[in-house]
Design an enzyme around this catalytic site. Structure first.
Site, short mmCIF file in Angstrom:
data_model
loop_
_atom_site.label_atom_id
_atom_site.label_comp_id
_atom_site.label_asym_id
_atom_site.label_seq_id
_atom_site.Cartn_x
_atom_site.Cartn_y
_atom_site.Cartn_z
N ALA A 40 17.08 51.03 12.93
CA ALA A 40 16.48 51.13 14.26
C ALA A 40 15.39 52.20 14.19
CB ALA A 40 17.56 51.51 15.28
N GLY B 181 20.45 49.92 11.19
CA GLY B 181 20.28 48.66 11.90
C GLY B 181 19.77 47.54 10.99
N GLU C 147 22.81 46.20 9.45
CA GLU C 147 23.57 45.53 10.52
C GLU C 147 22.94 44.19 10.88
OE1 GLU C 147 23.25 49.22 12.74
OE2 GLU C 147 25.40 49.11 13.14
N GLU D 86 23.47 56.47 9.50
CA GLU D 86 23.36 57.03 10.85
C GLU D 86 24.05 58.38 10.98
OE1 GLU D 86 24.16 53.87 10.14
OE2 GLU D 86 23.20 52.49 11.54
N1 CAA Z 1 12.57 54.65 12.10
C1 CAA Z 1 11.29 55.00 12.25
N2 CAA Z 1 10.44 55.20 11.24
C2 CAA Z 1 10.94 55.04 9.99
C3 CAA Z 1 12.27 54.67 9.74
C4 CAA Z 1 13.11 54.46 10.87
N3 CAA Z 1 14.39 54.05 10.75
N4 CAA Z 1 12.47 54.60 8.41
C5 CAA Z 1 11.29 54.91 7.83
N5 CAA Z 1 10.36 55.17 8.79
C6 CAA Z 1 8.97 55.54 8.60
C7 CAA Z 1 8.84 57.00 8.17
O1 CAA Z 1 8.92 57.87 9.28
C8 CAA Z 1 7.49 56.98 7.51
O2 CAA Z 1 6.49 56.99 8.52
P1 CAA Z 1 5.36 58.16 8.52
O3 CAA Z 1 4.59 57.91 7.28
O4 CAA Z 1 4.61 57.88 9.78
O5 CAA Z 1 6.09 59.45 8.52
C9 CAA Z 1 7.44 55.61 6.85
O6 CAA Z 1 8.40 54.81 7.53
C10 CAA Z 1 7.79 55.63 5.38
O7 CAA Z 1 9.05 56.27 5.25
P2 CAA Z 1 9.30 57.48 4.23
O8 CAA Z 1 8.05 58.30 4.07
O9 CAA Z 1 10.53 58.20 4.71
O10 CAA Z 1 9.57 56.66 2.90
P3 CAA Z 1 10.48 57.10 1.65
O11 CAA Z 1 10.20 56.08 0.60
O12 CAA Z 1 10.30 58.54 1.34
O13 CAA Z 1 12.01 56.93 2.17
C11 CAA Z 1 13.81 55.81 3.29
C12 CAA Z 1 12.50 55.66 2.50
C13 CAA Z 1 14.92 56.36 2.38
C14 CAA Z 1 14.21 54.41 3.77
C15 CAA Z 1 13.60 56.76 4.50
O14 CAA Z 1 12.44 56.33 5.22
C16 CAA Z 1 14.74 56.82 5.46
O15 CAA Z 1 15.75 57.48 5.20
N6 CAA Z 1 14.61 56.15 6.63
C17 CAA Z 1 15.58 56.23 7.71
C18 CAA Z 1 16.82 55.41 7.42
C19 CAA Z 1 17.82 55.58 8.54
O16 CAA Z 1 18.30 56.64 8.85
N7 CAA Z 1 18.15 54.45 9.19
C20 CAA Z 1 19.08 54.41 10.32
C21 CAA Z 1 18.35 54.44 11.61
S1 CAA Z 1 19.42 54.64 13.00
C22 CAA Z 1 20.03 53.08 13.31
O17 CAA Z 1 19.70 52.13 12.64
C23 CAA Z 1 20.97 52.96 14.48
C24 CAA Z 1 21.71 51.68 14.55
O18 CAA Z 1 22.77 51.53 13.97
C25 CAA Z 1 21.23 50.59 15.37
#
Ligand code: CAA
Length: 256
Positions: free
Chosen positions: A65, A109, A112, A132
């Protein structure tokens, strides 16, 4: 509806929906989920379509998400807006089989969403996770329930409490994905599978999908009773006669 964050295409009787928000690793924001729900419903309603593929990019199926969209939300915001409820579960209401073709990250998400599909095929680059807990929350789109049913309590606890990722090999071994495909062949293989399903009896396919899903919703005795009743009902369709006659006549069945 014009789509900005997904791409829809049709290949014969297979619809492909590609999540397309590359700069955010396909983070599942409200607009993307609204578009996805509309595209899924449109493919489900199209009589020319027999199966649907949901995919992302080579780098990410979806990284979860949208954290930027969620950061400032309050509890009243989320409750009044039915946040996550509104568009997310649409994939589970689709009658036709939906295949998730996952390459790269399927996190939060994203994992999921893949688990809401009927099967997951994974590129050898796929990484699954429910991170999460690192954000001070828990999975909110079914992760604690569907992941546990898919891979069992111990491994689900391990994934959800530590937030670690699981690669394609571990995911296949654990039963989360049905097949691992070399990344370059992922879509070709997905289309082969979807095309095979789309050529079968649509009634039998629909009933088979419903019957398997019953296994997650009811007792064994009731699930078996549902299976028996629907199996018998299929003898009221021309496709049963065609399928069995074609076998005996040593030809391919024509379910069109
Ligand atoms: N939401 C918003 N933006 C996201 C995102 C997310 N879930 N995941 C990645 N992005 C964005 C980053 O912010 C970044 O944007 P900017 O360049 O503008 O900063 C871009 O995508 C590229 O990401 P990274 O620079 O972080 O790329 P990376 O290769 O270094 O890392 C990654 C990749 C490990 C996937 C890392 O991006 C990450 O950990 N992402 C978040 C994963 C996460 O926590 N997901 C759970 C979300 S909560 C949820 O899903 C709730 C639910 O159950 C419904």
């Amino acid at each position: 509806m014009t789509y900005e964050m997904i791409i829809t295409e049709t290949h014969g009787s297979v619809a492909q929906i590609t999540l397309n928000r590359p700069r955010a690793l396909n983070a599942l924001c409200d607009q993307l989920m609204t578009e996805l729900a509309a595209a899924l419903r449109a493919a489900d309603a199209d009589p020319a379509i027999g199966a649907i593929i949901l995919t992302g990019s080579p780098r990410a199926f979806a990284a979860g998400a949208d954290i930027k969209e969620m950061q400032d939300k309050t509890y009243p915001d989320t409750a009044l807006d039915d946040f996550i409820g509104r568009n997310w579960e649409v994939v589970t209401t689709i009658r036709k089989p939906v295949i998730a073709a996952v390459a790269g990250y399927a996190l939060g998400g994203g994992c999921e969403l893949a688990m809401m599909c009927d099967m997951i095929i994974a590129a050898d680059t796929a990484q699954f996770g429910q991170p999460e807990i690192n954000l001070g929350v828990i999975p909110g789109a079914g992760g604690t329930q569907r992941l546990t049913r898919a891979i069992g309590k111990s491994k689900a606890m391990d994934m959800i409490l530590t937030g670690r990722m699981m690669d394609a090999t571990e995911a296949e071994r654990a039963g989360l994905v049905s097949r691992i495909i070399p990344a370059a062949d992922l879509l070709t293989e997905a289309h082969k599978i979807a095309g095979t399903i789309a050529a079968l009896s649509p009634v039998a396919v629909t009933i088979a999908k419903r019957s398997v899903n019953r296994a997650f919703e009811t007792t064994l005795a009731e699930g078996i009773a549902y299976e028996r009743a629907t199996f018998l009902a299929l003898f009221g369709t021309p496709h049963q006669r065609e399928g069995m006659t074609a076998f005996i006549e040593k030809r391919k069945p024509d379910f069109a």
